[in-house]
Motif scaffolding. Structure first.
Motif, mmCIF file in Angstrom:
data_model
loop_
_atom_site.group_PDB
_atom_site.id
_atom_site.type_symbol
_atom_site.label_atom_id
_atom_site.label_comp_id
_atom_site.label_asym_id
_atom_site.label_seq_id
_atom_site.Cartn_x
_atom_site.Cartn_y
_atom_site.Cartn_z
ATOM 1 N N LYS A 210 7.042 2.930 5.895
ATOM 2 C CA LYS A 210 6.626 4.157 6.594
ATOM 3 C C LYS A 210 7.307 4.303 7.956
ATOM 4 O O LYS A 210 7.849 5.368 8.278
ATOM 5 C CB LYS A 210 5.107 4.149 6.746
ATOM 6 N N GLU A 211 7.271 3.242 8.757
ATOM 7 C CA GLU A 211 7.847 3.309 10.102
ATOM 8 C C GLU A 211 9.352 3.535 10.065
ATOM 9 O O GLU A 211 9.916 4.253 10.898
ATOM 10 C CB GLU A 211 7.519 2.034 10.879
ATOM 11 N N GLU A 212 10.026 2.912 9.107
ATOM 12 C CA GLU A 212 11.477 3.070 8.990
ATOM 13 C C GLU A 212 11.852 4.476 8.555
ATOM 14 O O GLU A 212 12.843 5.051 9.043
ATOM 15 C CB GLU A 212 12.031 2.037 8.006
ATOM 16 N N LEU A 213 11.071 5.056 7.653
ATOM 17 C CA LEU A 213 11.328 6.432 7.231
ATOM 18 C C LEU A 213 11.095 7.407 8.383
ATOM 19 O O LEU A 213 11.855 8.362 8.565
ATOM 20 C CB LEU A 213 10.439 6.805 6.048
ATOM 21 N N PHE A 214 10.050 7.148 9.162
ATOM 22 C CA PHE A 214 9.775 8.023 10.302
ATOM 23 C C PHE A 214 10.946 8.000 11.285
ATOM 24 O O PHE A 214 11.409 9.050 11.746
ATOM 25 C CB PHE A 214 8.486 7.605 11.009
ATOM 26 N N GLU A 215 11.426 6.804 11.614
ATOM 27 C CA GLU A 215 12.540 6.701 12.560
ATOM 28 C C GLU A 215 13.793 7.361 12.001
ATOM 29 O O GLU A 215 14.552 8.007 12.730
ATOM 30 C CB GLU A 215 12.808 5.229 12.876
ATOM 31 N N ARG B 148 0.888 -1.161 0.000
ATOM 32 C CA ARG B 148 0.000 0.000 0.000
ATOM 33 C C ARG B 148 0.923 1.207 0.000
ATOM 34 O O ARG B 148 1.480 1.580 1.031
ATOM 35 C CB ARG B 148 -0.910 0.012 1.239
ATOM 36 N N ILE B 149 1.109 1.796 -1.162
ATOM 37 C CA ILE B 149 2.136 2.819 -1.352
ATOM 38 C C ILE B 149 1.510 4.207 -1.413
ATOM 39 O O ILE B 149 0.654 4.484 -2.256
ATOM 40 C CB ILE B 149 2.931 2.556 -2.643
ATOM 41 N N GLY B 150 1.926 5.075 -0.509
ATOM 42 C CA GLY B 150 1.508 6.469 -0.534
ATOM 43 C C GLY B 150 2.524 7.282 -1.311
ATOM 44 O O GLY B 150 3.716 7.251 -1.010
ATOM 45 N N ILE B 151 2.068 7.988 -2.331
ATOM 46 C CA ILE B 151 2.942 8.835 -3.158
ATOM 47 C C ILE B 151 2.609 10.285 -2.829
ATOM 48 O O ILE B 151 1.481 10.733 -3.032
ATOM 49 C CB ILE B 151 2.739 8.551 -4.650
ATOM 50 N N ILE B 152 3.595 10.997 -2.310
ATOM 51 C CA ILE B 152 3.313 12.333 -1.783
ATOM 52 C C ILE B 152 4.337 13.342 -2.275
ATOM 53 O O ILE B 152 5.502 13.011 -2.514
ATOM 54 C CB ILE B 152 3.262 12.290 -0.230
ATOM 55 N N GLY B 153 3.885 14.579 -2.405
ATOM 56 C CA GLY B 153 4.749 15.658 -2.854
ATOM 57 C C GLY B 153 3.907 16.868 -3.192
ATOM 58 O O GLY B 153 2.691 16.763 -3.405
ATOM 59 N N ALA B 154 4.529 18.023 -3.269
ATOM 60 C CA ALA B 154 3.803 19.252 -3.595
ATOM 61 C C ALA B 154 3.364 19.234 -5.053
ATOM 62 O O ALA B 154 3.757 18.356 -5.831
ATOM 63 C CB ALA B 154 4.705 20.461 -3.320
ATOM 64 N N ASN B 155 2.544 20.212 -5.446
ATOM 65 C CA ASN B 155 2.157 20.338 -6.846
ATOM 66 C C ASN B 155 3.413 20.481 -7.706
ATOM 67 O O ASN B 155 4.309 21.250 -7.374
ATOM 68 C CB ASN B 155 1.251 21.556 -7.055
ATOM 69 N N ASN C 259 4.166 8.566 16.362
ATOM 70 C CA ASN C 259 5.274 7.820 15.757
ATOM 71 C C ASN C 259 4.982 7.531 14.286
ATOM 72 O O ASN C 259 5.574 6.635 13.692
ATOM 73 C CB ASN C 259 5.540 6.513 16.512
ATOM 74 N N ASN C 260 4.039 8.327 13.697
ATOM 75 C CA ASN C 260 3.741 8.116 12.279
ATOM 76 C C ASN C 260 3.259 9.390 11.582
ATOM 77 O O ASN C 260 2.560 9.317 10.574
ATOM 78 C CB ASN C 260 2.684 7.017 12.112
ATOM 79 N N ASP C 261 3.611 10.551 12.113
ATOM 80 C CA ASP C 261 3.165 11.812 11.518
ATOM 81 C C ASP C 261 3.881 12.025 10.183
ATOM 82 O O ASP C 261 5.057 12.382 10.126
ATOM 83 C CB ASP C 261 3.467 12.979 12.471
ATOM 84 N N ILE C 262 3.160 11.794 9.096
ATOM 85 C CA ILE C 262 3.788 11.829 7.769
ATOM 86 C C ILE C 262 4.153 13.248 7.354
ATOM 87 O O ILE C 262 5.175 13.463 6.699
ATOM 88 C CB ILE C 262 2.866 11.163 6.727
ATOM 89 N N GLU C 263 3.347 14.241 7.751
ATOM 90 C CA GLU C 263 3.672 15.619 7.380
ATOM 91 C C GLU C 263 5.035 16.023 7.934
ATOM 92 O O GLU C 263 5.889 16.558 7.204
ATOM 93 C CB GLU C 263 2.603 16.580 7.889
ATOM 94 N N ILE C 264 5.266 15.765 9.204
ATOM 95 C CA ILE C 264 6.549 16.119 9.813
ATOM 96 C C ILE C 264 7.676 15.260 9.246
ATOM 97 O O ILE C 264 8.789 15.747 9.014
ATOM 98 C CB ILE C 264 6.451 16.000 11.345
ATOM 99 N N MET C 265 7.391 13.992 8.984
ATOM 100 C CA MET C 265 8.397 13.121 8.375
ATOM 101 C C MET C 265 8.829 13.647 7.007
ATOM 102 O O MET C 265 10.026 13.709 6.695
ATOM 103 C CB MET C 265 7.837 11.707 8.224
ATOM 104 N N VAL C 266 7.855 14.036 6.188
ATOM 105 C CA VAL C 266 8.164 14.544 4.845
ATOM 106 C C VAL C 266 8.950 15.840 4.929
ATOM 107 O O VAL C 266 9.923 16.045 4.181
ATOM 108 C CB VAL C 266 6.861 14.735 4.035
ATOM 109 N N MET C 267 8.561 16.732 5.833
ATOM 110 C CA MET C 267 9.284 17.999 5.991
ATOM 111 C C MET C 267 10.747 17.764 6.335
ATOM 112 O O MET C 267 11.650 18.421 5.798
ATOM 113 C CB MET C 267 8.622 18.850 7.075
#
Length: 293
Positions: free
Chosen positions: A204-209, A30-37, A270-278
């Motif tokens: 996801k969890e590994e990227l967050f850590e 289940r892959i989330g693809i994220i990024g700005a416009n 331990n999974n806030d994707i917004e802060i992880m991406v920033m």
């Protein structure tokens, strides 16, 4: 299932997407693809589907008809009744297709069948397209901004339905979204794109850590909170917030005790994707800066 390597998509003289390192989508991901416009999210989906020309390699054992996609723009005859649109696209009768009837019931869509497309709400239009995607039961599925423009409640309802439908299926589902909370709930891997390039891709969890630590404590960016937490390690966060990285449980408890004893509200994640991406982007920018020196 699918491997991308050294991929480049050009729109005229502009490089819209450049993926240098190998990326693999595996069965059941289940892959989330994220990024700005303009980050290259939709361009990536179109390249995989063969809708745009590209240089490099996209290797898969799937046939084109084994992939399905919900794209941002979908055009239907606005004056035609929905039941006729569905039957025309799928080439079957609704009453004779048990799986289609199941999906229509699953999405509470029965009341829309005799409506014209022009009379559907935004959420109902999205449900129509989702039904047309899910009926295919493809091994590889893309949802490109499936809830864009919808209110919070409708977004939640649609994503819960999609999640429930694929719960026990081995399909690989790729979700392009700028709503972080959707990906926190549904994705097990995250692909971060920025200005046409890959920032990172992984579990996801590994990227967050990697970018945030064991957990983060999030508080308001006010004077009292700022003074109380100056000694702790801070990481990137939205302007109105302070995010504190916790490398251990002991570190986390120390911060929480200070905040609680001062009656400060906080959020632990331990999974806030917004802060992880920033923080992933900040790390990439630092790396690019050092390379230029």
């Amino acid at each position: 299932m699918l491997t991308i390597n050294n991929l480049e998509v050009n729109y005229g003289k502009e490089i819209a997407l450049s993926i240098k390192s190998k990326i693999t989508f595996e069965e059941g991901n289940r892959i989330g693809i994220i990024g700005a416009n303009g980050a290259g999210k939709t361009t990536l989906v179109k390249a995989i589907l063969g809708l745009v020309k590209y240089n490099g390699s996209i290797h898969t054992n799937l046939l084109p008809e084994q992939m399905s996609a919900h794209m941002q723009e979908n055009n239907y005859v606005v004056t035609m009744k929905i039941k006729y649109i569905i039957e025309a696209i799928l080439g079957c009768s609704i009453k004779n297709n048990e799986k289609l009837k199941e999906l229509i019931n699953f999405f509470n869509f029965e009341g829309c069948l005799n409506k014209k497309y022009s009379n559907l709400s935004g959420g109902q239009k999205q449900r129509l397209t989702i039904i047309l995607v899910l009926i295919q039961d493809s091994p590889l599925v893309f949802f490109d901004e499936v809830t864009s423009g919808l209110d919070f409640e409708t977004r939640n309802q649609l994503m819960e339905k999609i999640s429930e439908w694929y719960k026990n299926k081995n399909s690989t589902v790729c979700i392009v979204s700028h709503y972080y909370e959707e990906l926190e709930r549904l994705a097990n891997k995250i692909l971060i794109l920025d200005k046409g390039k890959v920032v990172d891709f992984g579990v996801k969890e590994e990227l967050f850590e990697k970018y945030c630590g064991n957990s983060v404590i999030i508080i308001q960016n006010d004077t009292i909170e700022d003074n109380l937490t100056k000694k702790f390690t801070r990481i990137e966060a939205p302007e109105n917030l302070i995010a504190i990285s916790c490398e251990s449980k002991e570190n986390e408890l120390e911060i929480i005790n200070i905040l609680a004893s001062n009656n400060i509200n906080f959020k632990r994640s331990n999974n806030d994707i917004e802060i992880m991406v920033m923080n992933a982007k900040a790390s990439q920018n630092k790396l690019n800066h050092y390379k230029k020196l």
